[in-house]
Motif scaffolding. Structure first.
Motif, PDB file in Angstrom:
ATOM      1  N   GLY A   1       0.841  -1.190   0.000  1.00 36.93           N
ATOM      2  CA  GLY A   1       0.000   0.000   0.000  1.00 36.93           C
ATOM      3  C   GLY A   1       0.873   1.235   0.000  1.00 36.93           C
ATOM      4  O   GLY A   1       1.255   1.724   1.049  1.00 36.93           O
ATOM      5  N   GLY A   2       1.248   1.687  -1.182  1.00 31.69           N
ATOM      6  CA  GLY A   2       2.173   2.805  -1.272  1.00 31.69           C
ATOM      7  C   GLY A   2       3.610   2.305  -1.243  1.00 31.69           C
ATOM      8  O   GLY A   2       3.894   1.153  -1.550  1.00 31.69           O
ATOM      9  N   CYS A   3       4.507   3.166  -0.843  1.00 27.22           N
ATOM     10  CA  CYS A   3       5.933   2.854  -0.827  1.00 27.22           C
ATOM     11  C   CYS A   3       6.259   1.840   0.265  1.00 27.22           C
ATOM     12  O   CYS A   3       5.812   1.984   1.400  1.00 27.22           O
ATOM     13  N   PHE A   4       7.048   0.824  -0.070  1.00 26.91           N
ATOM     14  CA  PHE A   4       7.370  -0.178   0.951  1.00 26.91           C
ATOM     15  C   PHE A   4       8.278   0.357   2.045  1.00 26.91           C
ATOM     16  O   PHE A   4       8.365  -0.225   3.121  1.00 26.91           O
ATOM     17  N   TRP A   5       8.962   1.466   1.831  1.00 29.82           N
ATOM     18  CA  TRP A   5       9.755   2.069   2.910  1.00 29.82           C
ATOM     19  C   TRP A   5       8.850   2.462   4.075  1.00 29.82           C
ATOM     20  O   TRP A   5       9.215   2.293   5.233  1.00 29.82           O
ATOM     21  N   CYS A   6       7.679   3.007   3.767  1.00 30.36           N
ATOM     22  CA  CYS A   6       6.741   3.421   4.815  1.00 30.36           C
ATOM     23  C   CYS A   6       6.215   2.214   5.583  1.00 30.36           C
ATOM     24  O   CYS A   6       6.231   2.196   6.819  1.00 30.36           O
ATOM     25  N   LEU A   7       5.741   1.217   4.861  1.00 28.78           N
ATOM     26  CA  LEU A   7       5.183   0.037   5.520  1.00 28.78           C
ATOM     27  C   LEU A   7       6.224  -0.682   6.360  1.00 28.78           C
ATOM     28  O   LEU A   7       5.938  -1.145   7.465  1.00 28.78           O
ATOM     29  N   GLU A   8       7.437  -0.782   5.846  1.00 28.52           N
ATOM     30  CA  GLU A   8       8.500  -1.449   6.587  1.00 28.52           C
ATOM     31  C   GLU A   8       8.753  -0.717   7.913  1.00 28.52           C
ATOM     32  O   GLU A   8       8.835  -1.339   8.973  1.00 28.52           O
ATOM     33  N   ALA A   9       8.849   0.618   7.855  1.00 31.94           N
ATOM     34  CA  ALA A   9       9.110   1.417   9.055  1.00 31.94           C
ATOM     35  C   ALA A   9       8.002   1.232  10.092  1.00 31.94           C
ATOM     36  O   ALA A   9       8.271   1.139  11.295  1.00 31.94           O
ATOM     37  N   ILE A  10       6.770   1.147   9.626  1.00 28.34           N
ATOM     38  CA  ILE A  10       5.635   0.975  10.537  1.00 28.34           C
ATOM     39  C   ILE A  10       5.676  -0.401  11.188  1.00 28.34           C
ATOM     40  O   ILE A  10       5.667  -0.520  12.418  1.00 28.34           O
ATOM     41  N   PHE A  11       5.730  -1.445  10.380  1.00 31.02           N
ATOM     42  CA  PHE A  11       5.640  -2.799  10.937  1.00 31.02           C
ATOM     43  C   PHE A  11       6.843  -3.178  11.788  1.00 31.02           C
ATOM     44  O   PHE A  11       6.712  -3.948  12.732  1.00 31.02           O
ATOM     45  N   GLN A  12       8.012  -2.637  11.502  1.00 32.07           N
ATOM     46  CA  GLN A  12       9.180  -2.935  12.326  1.00 32.07           C
ATOM     47  C   GLN A  12       8.998  -2.471  13.763  1.00 32.07           C
ATOM     48  O   GLN A  12       9.646  -2.986  14.663  1.00 32.07           O
TER      49      GLN A  12
ATOM     50  N   MET B   1      -4.369  -0.787   7.022  1.00 33.17           N
ATOM     51  CA  MET B   1      -5.413  -0.028   6.330  1.00 33.17           C
ATOM     52  C   MET B   1      -5.439   1.434   6.769  1.00 33.17           C
ATOM     53  O   MET B   1      -5.890   2.301   6.017  1.00 33.17           O
ATOM     54  N   SER B   2      -4.939   1.718   7.954  1.00 33.91           N
ATOM     55  CA  SER B   2      -4.878   3.095   8.451  1.00 33.91           C
ATOM     56  C   SER B   2      -3.630   3.827   7.980  1.00 33.91           C
ATOM     57  O   SER B   2      -3.510   5.036   8.177  1.00 33.91           O
ATOM     58  N   SER B   3      -2.716   3.094   7.356  1.00 32.75           N
ATOM     59  CA  SER B   3      -1.414   3.673   7.007  1.00 32.75           C
ATOM     60  C   SER B   3      -1.363   4.282   5.609  1.00 32.75           C
ATOM     61  O   SER B   3      -0.367   4.904   5.247  1.00 32.75           O
TER      62      SER B   3
ATOM     63  N   PRO C   1      15.110  13.471   3.623  1.00 36.88           N
ATOM     64  CA  PRO C   1      13.875  14.265   3.477  1.00 36.88           C
ATOM     65  C   PRO C   1      12.612  13.403   3.392  1.00 36.88           C
ATOM     66  O   PRO C   1      11.587  13.756   3.986  1.00 36.88           O
ATOM     67  N   PHE C   2      12.660  12.265   2.671  1.00 39.71           N
ATOM     68  CA  PHE C   2      11.480  11.414   2.544  1.00 39.71           C
ATOM     69  C   PHE C   2      11.055  10.886   3.907  1.00 39.71           C
ATOM     70  O   PHE C   2       9.859  10.849   4.221  1.00 39.71           O
ATOM     71  N   CYS C   3      12.021  10.485   4.711  1.00 38.00           N
ATOM     72  CA  CYS C   3      11.701   9.941   6.036  1.00 38.00           C
ATOM     73  C   CYS C   3      11.085  11.003   6.936  1.00 38.00           C
ATOM     74  O   CYS C   3      10.085  10.749   7.626  1.00 38.00           O
ATOM     75  N   GLU C   4      11.658  12.194   6.928  1.00 39.86           N
ATOM     76  CA  GLU C   4      11.156  13.256   7.796  1.00 39.86           C
ATOM     77  C   GLU C   4       9.809  13.807   7.327  1.00 39.86           C
ATOM     78  O   GLU C   4       8.949  14.136   8.143  1.00 39.86           O
ATOM     79  N   ALA C   5       9.625  13.881   6.017  1.00 41.32           N
ATOM     80  CA  ALA C   5       8.397  14.490   5.483  1.00 41.32           C
ATOM     81  C   ALA C   5       7.235  13.509   5.348  1.00 41.32           C
ATOM     82  O   ALA C   5       6.072  13.901   5.468  1.00 41.32           O
ATOM     83  N   ILE C   6       7.532  12.236   5.098  1.00 42.16           N
ATOM     84  CA  ILE C   6       6.471  11.261   4.825  1.00 42.16           C
ATOM     85  C   ILE C   6       6.340  10.212   5.930  1.00 42.16           C
ATOM     86  O   ILE C   6       5.251   9.993   6.464  1.00 42.16           O
ATOM     87  N   ILE C   7       7.437   9.556   6.278  1.00 39.54           N
ATOM     88  CA  ILE C   7       7.344   8.439   7.224  1.00 39.54           C
ATOM     89  C   ILE C   7       7.099   8.914   8.653  1.00 39.54           C
ATOM     90  O   ILE C   7       6.231   8.369   9.347  1.00 39.54           O
ATOM     91  N   ASP C   8       7.833   9.928   9.116  1.00 41.59           N
ATOM     92  CA  ASP C   8       7.650  10.405  10.494  1.00 41.59           C
ATOM     93  C   ASP C   8       6.206  10.812  10.789  1.00 41.59           C
ATOM     94  O   ASP C   8       5.650  10.412  11.817  1.00 41.59           O
ATOM     95  N   PRO C   9       5.547  11.591   9.910  1.00 44.44           N
ATOM     96  CA  PRO C   9       4.142  11.940  10.188  1.00 44.44           C
ATOM     97  C   PRO C   9       3.215  10.718  10.220  1.00 44.44           C
ATOM     98  O   PRO C   9       2.275  10.678  11.019  1.00 44.44           O
ATOM     99  N   LYS C  10       3.480   9.726   9.346  1.00 46.24           N
ATOM    100  CA  LYS C  10       2.663   8.500   9.369  1.00 46.24           C
ATOM    101  C   LYS C  10       2.802   7.788  10.708  1.00 46.24           C
ATOM    102  O   LYS C  10       1.818   7.344  11.303  1.00 46.24           O
ATOM    103  N   LEU C  11       4.041   7.676  11.170  1.00 49.43           N
ATOM    104  CA  LEU C  11       4.279   7.007  12.450  1.00 49.43           C
ATOM    105  C   LEU C  11       3.600   7.754  13.596  1.00 49.43           C
ATOM    106  O   LEU C  11       2.973   7.131  14.465  1.00 49.43           O
ATOM    107  N   SER C  12       3.698   9.073  13.597  1.00 50.59           N
ATOM    108  CA  SER C  12       3.062   9.866  14.659  1.00 50.59           C
ATOM    109  C   SER C  12       1.546   9.676  14.652  1.00 50.59           C
ATOM    110  O   SER C  12       0.923   9.507  15.704  1.00 50.59           O
ATOM    111  N   LYS C  13       0.972   9.686  13.464  1.00 50.17           N
ATOM    112  CA  LYS C  13      -0.482   9.504  13.331  1.00 50.17           C
ATOM    113  C   LYS C  13      -0.907   8.133  13.839  1.00 50.17           C
ATOM    114  O   LYS C  13      -1.849   7.995  14.631  1.00 50.17           O
ATOM    115  N   LEU C  14      -0.192   7.093  13.428  1.00 49.79           N
ATOM    116  CA  LEU C  14      -0.560   5.731  13.819  1.00 49.79           C
ATOM    117  C   LEU C  14      -0.343   5.487  15.305  1.00 49.79           C
ATOM    118  O   LEU C  14      -1.088   4.736  15.929  1.00 49.79           O
ATOM    119  N   ARG C  15       0.671   6.113  15.894  1.00 48.90           N
ATOM    120  CA  ARG C  15       0.893   5.956  17.331  1.00 48.90           C
ATOM    121  C   ARG C  15      -0.278   6.531  18.133  1.00 48.90           C
ATOM    122  O   ARG C  15      -0.617   6.031  19.201  1.00 48.90           O
TER     123      ARG C  15
END
Length: 196
Positions: free
Chosen positions: A13-24, A80-82, A157-171
């Motif tokens: 669902g989108g970039c696997f970098w994001c999903l990997e960071a979440i599930f880890q 599904m929330s990610s 930049p991708f991690c700070e702009a895209i992944i960090d906000p996703k992690l904060s939201k899901l937490r």
């Protein structure tokens, strides 16, 4: 007492970098591998081939987890929330077919659970959920430089702009799902305070 068998979840669902960071960072998860699934090509597909859209593969993660620490249903809810699972076919292909929303089930029980989760979550979305629910197909691990991307590139930049906000939201949505070590390692103490 018998040791519980580890289980496998495969989703895209989108970039696997994001999903990997979440599930880890989810409690009960033992291993996450970024890779490709759901397409056809002779041999092991490369990142360049997958991004071309010609092989039909999607960027996915394959998650090995302990069902005593995380249930399949809970992992699917977090998945599904990610991301946005309601993109139309045209939007999916404009964005890149490798980023489409997919759940690959490994057995009949996972299929039933996937159907239940999709049906249960639909009322929470204005648009129709377009996540594909399919039997598992050959999975190919992505190139080494894609593995553990977030852990190795947190200042990118991708991690700070895209992944960090996703992690904060899901937490905030699932405050009890996270491994304690990841919560404590967070730089932003304000985020920690807001989760209590």
């Amino acid at each position: 007492m018998p040791i519980e068998k580890l289980a496998t979840l495969t989703v895209g669902g989108g970039c696997f970098w994001c999903l990997e960071a979440i599930f880890q960072q989810i409690d009960g998860v033992e291993k996450v591998v970024a890779g490709y699934c759901g397409g056809t090509c002779p041999g092991h597909p490369t990142y360049r081939e997958v991004c071309s859209g010609k092989t039909g593969h999607a960027e996915v993660v394959q998650v090995t987890y302990d069902p005593r620490g995380a249930t399949y249903a809970d992992l699917l809810k977090i998945f599904m929330s990610s991301h946005n699972p309601t993109l139309t076919k045209i939007e999916k292909f404009n964005y890149g077919s490798q980023y489409r929303s997919l759940i690959f089930y490994h057995d009949e029980q996972q299929k039933v659970t996937g159907e239940t989760i999709l049906r249960t979550l639909q009322p929470h979305f204005k648009e129709t959920i377009g996540t594909e629910l399919r039997p598992i197909e050959p999975f190919y691990a992505a190139e080494e430089y894609h593995q553990n991307y977030y852990d190795k590139n947190r200042k990118a930049p991708f991690c700070e702009a895209i992944i960090d906000p996703k992690l904060s939201k899901l937490r905030k949505i699932y405050p009890k799902a996270w491994k304690q070590s990841h919560i404590l390692s967070e730089k932003n103490t304000k985020t920690l305070v807001s989760l209590k």
